[in-house]
Write an enzyme that holds these catalytic residues in place. Sequence first.
Site, mmCIF file in Angstrom:
data_model
loop_
_atom_site.group_PDB
_atom_site.id
_atom_site.type_symbol
_atom_site.label_atom_id
_atom_site.label_comp_id
_atom_site.label_asym_id
_atom_site.label_seq_id
_atom_site.Cartn_x
_atom_site.Cartn_y
_atom_site.Cartn_z
ATOM 1 N N HIS A 56 -11.114 -2.664 6.996
ATOM 2 C CA HIS A 56 -9.646 -2.753 7.037
ATOM 3 C C HIS A 56 -9.033 -1.365 6.906
ATOM 4 C CE1 HIS A 56 -8.508 -2.335 2.711
ATOM 5 N NE2 HIS A 56 -9.629 -2.949 2.433
ATOM 6 N N ASP A 163 -10.195 2.931 -0.623
ATOM 7 C CA ASP A 163 -10.204 1.515 -0.205
ATOM 8 C C ASP A 163 -9.110 1.379 0.851
ATOM 9 O OD1 ASP A 163 -10.007 -1.201 0.064
ATOM 10 O OD2 ASP A 163 -9.363 -1.596 -1.972
ATOM 11 N N GLU A 199 -5.383 -6.470 5.212
ATOM 12 C CA GLU A 199 -6.424 -7.094 4.374
ATOM 13 C C GLU A 199 -5.918 -7.314 2.967
ATOM 14 O OE1 GLU A 199 -9.874 -7.188 1.540
ATOM 15 O OE2 GLU A 199 -8.251 -5.752 1.666
ATOM 16 N N GLU A 200 -5.158 -6.339 2.474
ATOM 17 C CA GLU A 200 -4.748 -6.367 1.065
ATOM 18 C C GLU A 200 -3.792 -7.514 0.743
ATOM 19 O OE1 GLU A 200 -6.240 -4.700 -1.083
ATOM 20 O OE2 GLU A 200 -6.939 -2.814 -0.241
ATOM 21 N N ASP A 222 -16.534 -2.625 3.201
ATOM 22 C CA ASP A 222 -15.416 -2.495 2.250
ATOM 23 C C ASP A 222 -15.962 -1.817 0.994
ATOM 24 O OD1 ASP A 222 -12.898 -2.742 1.001
ATOM 25 O OD2 ASP A 222 -12.571 -4.707 1.904
HETATM 26 ZN ZN LIG Z 1 -10.643 -3.068 0.565
#
Ligand SMILES: [Zn+2]
Length: 334
Positions: A56, A163, A199-200, A222
């Site tokens: 992502h 991330d 994604e979050e 990830d």
């Molecule tokens: Zn992530």
Amino acid sequence: MLLVESECGNEREFSEYCAKLLEQYTGPENISIDRLNNVIAYIGDRTKKKIMLTAHLDELSMIVTGITDEGFVNVYRVGGVDRRTLLSAEVTVAGNDGIICSTPPHLTKPGEGNKVPEYKNIYIDLGLKADEVKKRVKIGDRVRIKAPVTELLNGRFASKALDNKLCCFAILTALRKLKKLIAHKELDCCIVVMFASEEEVGSRGATVGTYGIEPDEALVLDVTFAKQADAPGHGLGEGAVIEFSSFFDRKLMKAVDKAAKDRGIKHQYEANGAAYGTDADTIPVIGNGVRTGLISIPVRYMHTPVEVGDMDDVESAADILAAYLRTYEIGGEE
Ligand SMILES: [Zn+2]
């Protein structure tokens, strides 16, 4: 890469940046950015087995929810922002510099000094009067946290949004390692890269993107937790983590593991009953189903502006992806 913002739901600038980076591997007609800001690139013959590599590309952020009569800006989180890290942070709101207010310790009520305020009590100060703030900032504008990229010793670094930009970078690094095989069409598969949005806030980009691609297999990258002073986790710098779960295709993950072992790439393991909280939870059940696996890169202090990663783990993840794809080499060893 770390300097191009990609707040969740507003990723276009970073999507375009990533699409450019993919142009060295496939023609522009094979690269697209869809309505949800997913970047999708087909590398190789689309009639062959489609192996999707996905990470992502969105990052945590905040959104303006109101402006007080005094001109302070109210916000709410987009994704799992660690509220403890917000007070006194530097931000930009619709391009205007600001800071997040913090009550002086002398003025906190007894027993409240160590408490982290709820979002309704978190404000941004832009240094302007209310009427001026209202001219420049609107409800729904996005808030970016300013955070430097800090190089630590030993090949380590701290930044926001490792991330999951670290994993986007790992996929690009894997492609670089396969560049010759790709250029000479020596892989008996079609690599589909998807840098997925949103994604979050619930794997929204990956859901739409995967539906359109219909991959045969998907390897999701990830981040996971690295061991830190106050919490358990994987060894930082000890390699990417090969994940097992009831959600994942066991044959695929065993093949990935074998490829890593055969080439002597350092790696770690983790097993989980079912969901991991990544796009790899969603992808297996899209369309007629996708054989899916997950490879993780350990980071410390996840969801803060100072996530810490190690270049060795990025290299390990890229090597594992490349090793697995090399098992499709035409006339290769397997
Ligand atoms: Zn992530």
